[in-house]
Motif scaffolding. Sequence first.
Motif, short mmCIF file in Angstrom:
data_model
loop_
_atom_site.label_atom_id
_atom_site.label_comp_id
_atom_site.label_asym_id
_atom_site.label_seq_id
_atom_site.Cartn_x
_atom_site.Cartn_y
_atom_site.Cartn_z
N ARG A 102 6.41 30.11 0.07
CA ARG A 102 6.56 31.50 -0.85
C ARG A 102 5.37 32.53 -0.39
O ARG A 102 5.70 33.74 -0.39
CB ARG A 102 6.38 31.36 -2.22
N GLN A 138 7.70 35.30 0.13
CA GLN A 138 7.61 36.51 -0.72
C GLN A 138 6.47 37.29 -0.27
O GLN A 138 6.52 38.48 -0.69
CB GLN A 138 7.47 35.98 -2.13
N ASP A 159 13.53 37.93 -0.25
CA ASP A 159 12.69 37.80 -1.37
C ASP A 159 11.26 38.41 -1.01
O ASP A 159 10.25 38.52 -2.13
CB ASP A 159 12.52 36.12 -1.77
N ASN A 203 12.17 31.57 2.04
CA ASN A 203 11.78 31.59 0.62
C ASN A 203 10.55 32.61 0.45
O ASN A 203 10.16 32.61 -0.64
CB ASN A 203 11.48 30.56 -0.19
N LEU A 261 3.87 25.31 -1.06
CA LEU A 261 4.38 26.72 -1.68
C LEU A 261 3.71 27.88 -1.04
O LEU A 261 3.89 29.24 -0.93
CB LEU A 261 4.62 26.83 -3.05
#
Length: 167
Positions: free
Chosen positions: A74, A97, A119, A95, A50
Amino acid sequence: LTFTLSENNNMEGTIPSEISSLIYLEIWAMEQGRLRSTIPSTISSLANLLLLDLDFNLLTGTLPSELFTLTNLRQLDLNNNTLSGPIDGIENLVNLQFLQLHQNRFTGTIPTAMDQLLDLNTFTSYDTKLGGAPDSLCKNTAINGGQLKVLTTECPCTCCTNSCPAG
């Protein structure tokens, strides 16, 4: 092992190929060290990752295409290294961010398809040779109703949230 955090670690050497055996790893942060290495192509084994934070090291080479298969990612923080080459494929990290690539030696252009990263709320790529943000990315800025709150690239940048630093 699901995470490894090590800030101001003074770790030296290369990224071990055994990192690929940590298939459950979700957070890999080894920032502000002395890693002298490339990012291994075996990184694709870390499908659960992540967060990848390897900023302020001595990383070299290009971003392996295998990095762009980590669709759960992310946060990608690779600033302040000596990474080079294009960033084509970064738009596959759907995904994402948070993306910091500044103060590296990247070349080419920022892919226009990055406007598909809906995102994304932070993107910095100043002090590289990537040039300014494509107009397609501007539609994702917060002022235009998007999620992108921090955008700092090379000049020209018609929609940067911070002035583009003089290069």
